[in-house]
Design an enzyme around this catalytic site. Structure first.
Site, short mmCIF file in Angstrom:
data_model
loop_
_atom_site.label_atom_id
_atom_site.label_comp_id
_atom_site.label_asym_id
_atom_site.label_seq_id
_atom_site.Cartn_x
_atom_site.Cartn_y
_atom_site.Cartn_z
N ILE A 33 0.84 -1.20 0.00
CA ILE A 33 0.00 0.00 0.00
C ILE A 33 0.87 1.26 0.00
O ILE A 33 0.63 2.19 -0.76
CB ILE A 33 -1.00 -0.02 1.18
N ASP B 12 15.49 0.78 10.07
CA ASP B 12 14.53 0.00 10.85
C ASP B 12 14.03 0.83 12.03
O ASP B 12 14.85 1.41 12.76
CB ASP B 12 15.21 -1.27 11.34
N ALA C 214 4.43 -2.43 9.19
CA ALA C 214 3.90 -3.35 10.21
C ALA C 214 3.95 -4.77 9.67
O ALA C 214 4.01 -4.98 8.45
CB ALA C 214 2.45 -2.99 10.54
N ASN D 253 7.17 -5.18 16.87
CA ASN D 253 7.29 -4.47 15.59
C ASN D 253 6.17 -3.44 15.41
O ASN D 253 6.42 -2.31 15.01
CB ASN D 253 7.28 -5.47 14.45
N TYR E 206 -2.52 -9.43 15.94
CA TYR E 206 -2.35 -8.42 14.88
C TYR E 206 -3.35 -7.28 15.08
O TYR E 206 -2.98 -6.10 15.16
CB TYR E 206 -2.53 -9.07 13.49
N HIS F 202 -3.03 -13.92 0.59
CA HIS F 202 -4.27 -13.21 0.24
C HIS F 202 -5.00 -13.86 -0.92
O HIS F 202 -4.39 -14.39 -1.85
CB HIS F 202 -3.96 -11.74 -0.07
N LEU F 203 -6.30 -13.76 -0.85
CA LEU F 203 -7.15 -14.50 -1.79
C LEU F 203 -6.90 -14.14 -3.25
O LEU F 203 -6.66 -15.04 -4.08
CB LEU F 203 -8.64 -14.26 -1.43
N ASP G 90 -11.28 -16.68 11.01
CA ASP G 90 -11.95 -15.92 9.96
C ASP G 90 -13.40 -15.62 10.32
O ASP G 90 -14.22 -16.53 10.42
CB ASP G 90 -11.98 -16.74 8.66
N1 UDP Z 1 -9.31 -17.39 1.46
C1 UDP Z 1 -9.58 -18.59 0.84
N2 UDP Z 1 -8.53 -19.26 0.25
C2 UDP Z 1 -7.26 -18.79 0.26
C3 UDP Z 1 -7.00 -17.55 0.89
C4 UDP Z 1 -8.06 -16.86 1.49
O1 UDP Z 1 -10.71 -19.06 0.82
O2 UDP Z 1 -6.36 -19.45 -0.27
C5 UDP Z 1 -10.42 -16.65 2.08
C6 UDP Z 1 -10.21 -16.33 3.55
O3 UDP Z 1 -10.65 -17.40 4.34
C7 UDP Z 1 -11.05 -15.07 3.71
C8 UDP Z 1 -10.99 -14.39 2.34
O4 UDP Z 1 -10.54 -15.41 1.44
O5 UDP Z 1 -12.37 -15.40 3.98
C9 UDP Z 1 -10.02 -13.24 2.30
O6 UDP Z 1 -8.79 -13.68 2.85
P1 UDP Z 1 -7.47 -12.83 2.78
O7 UDP Z 1 -6.38 -13.65 3.41
O8 UDP Z 1 -7.24 -12.38 1.38
O9 UDP Z 1 -7.77 -11.53 3.63
P2 UDP Z 1 -8.27 -11.36 5.17
O10 UDP Z 1 -9.78 -11.26 5.11
O11 UDP Z 1 -7.77 -12.51 5.96
O12 UDP Z 1 -7.65 -10.07 5.57
#
Ligand code: UDP
Length: 324
Positions: free
Chosen positions: A12, A50, A74, A91, A140, A188-189, A284
């Site tokens: 970002i 750092d 972070a 951190n 976190y 990330h998804l 989640d």
């Molecule tokens: N997710 C998934 N498969 C993956 C990675 C993430 O189904 O391989 C799901 C995850 O469980 C969440 C959504 O995608 O519901 C977004 O996850 P991400 O890790 O991108 O972001 P977060 O919501 O954790 O910040």
């Protein structure tokens, strides 16, 4: 006068650096390159350092006339924060104290802080608004909430002025394709689905299909990284005008399920790939959608790339040539 971007080599921060530089603002990026990429700092000055070493950040304030700080630096892996909380508190919290101290002794009184929807924990309802309880469920989220509280106290005691921006799910990439998302490891998804679409991974796993949502998969509010960027620029302007400190959600007020993201990737890339239905990922929440009325009304923020297909399109453009 320059804007100091701590963590400006990251996902970002690098996008905000480009946007500020394009506006003619002078920027100084400070990054330890643990997760950031040197190649992502294509604008402004770069200092490798750092925040854990107070003298390194203080030297930046001695060298440059810093008018305001944007603090992106972070650790942000939720799962890791549960296993190694000390790493996160050191951190994300202790290092931020060093930054705030350097600001204070150099008379710099404006900071924009990257907070997160993870500070809300399991919301009692969506869309989430800023006044709702903040009860984070992992270290976190707690580390980010602690910094929000520290900023509140520093504002009262030392006259610091801050904007804390609570991001929902940052996604997408620079529309011009110069920079984008690159995490190692990637969790990330959207980048993972793009990996499946391009054959870099065998499949995409859907973590949980029995949630109480429209299709059983988790719902998130994906927000384009440049829309986060424009909010930072408005927040800077807001603080420069002398307005009061505050916290703002940054989301599209629109939920997209994991299965809907996969569908959007199929459509944008024209590629099919295996989808594996898997167990829930611990920690989640079923649905996170952000109400962003406050940012719209107070900062005048208007997200430009709200459509999930546009977000995926930009991410795909970057993914295909990924330079770092
Ligand atoms: N997710 C998934 N498969 C993956 C990675 C993430 O189904 O391989 C799901 C995850 O469980 C969440 C959504 O995608 O519901 C977004 O996850 P991400 O890790 O991108 O972001 P977060 O919501 O954790 O910040």
């Amino acid at each position: 006068m320059a804007v100091l971007i701590c963590g400006g080599a990251g996902y970002i921060g690098s996008h905000v650096n480009k946007m500020l530089s394009r506006m003619g603002r002078e920027t100084v990026v400070f990054d330890n390159l643990v997760y950031g990429h040197r190649e992502a700092v294509k604008w402004g000055s770069f200092i490798e350092g750092d925040l854990k070493n107070p003298e390194e950040i203080e030297a930046v304030f001695e060298k440059y006339p810093i008018e305001a700080v944007m603090h992106f630096a972070a650790y942000a892996y939720v799962g890791e924060s549960v296993i190694e909380p000390e790493k996160y508190y050191r951190n994300n919290v202790a290092c931020t104290l060093n930054l705030l101290h350097a600001m204070r002794i150099h008379g710099c009184d404006k900071i924009i802080f990257s907070s997160t929807c993870a500070t809300y924990g399991e919301p009692e309802r969506v869309p989430i608004t800023e006044g709702m309880p903040q009860e984070p469920i992992n270290p976190y989220g707690k580390s980010k909430l602690m910094v929000e509280k520290i900023l509140e106290d520093y504002a009262k005691a030392y006259g610091l002025r801050y904007v804390a921006l609570r991001y929902f799910n940052a996604a997408g990439a620079d529309p011009e394709g110069e920079i984008g998302e690159s995490h190692d490891p990637e969790t990330h998804l959207i980048p993972l689905v793009l990996d499946a679409a391009s054959g870099r991974r065998p499949d995409i796993k859907v973590f949980g299909t029995d949630y109480a949502t429209r299709d059983g998969s988790c719902i998130r509010d994906y927000i384009h990284v440049n829309d986060l960027g424009s909010a930072h620029i408005l927040a800077l302007d807001y603080l420069e005008k002398g307005k009061e400190s505050g916290c703002f959600n940054l989301g599209n007020e629109k939920g997209t399920s994991v299965l809907e993201v996969i569908e959007a990737v199929r459509k944008v890339t024209g590629k099919d790939f295996p989808v594996t239905l898997a167990e829930r990922r611990p920690g989640d929440p079923a649905t996170l959608v952000g109400g962003s009325k406050k940012a719209r009304e107070v900062l005048g923020w208007e997200p430009e790339y709200g459509d999930i297909e546009t977000i995926v399109e930009h991410a795909w453009k970057w993914h295909q040539k990924k330079m770092f």
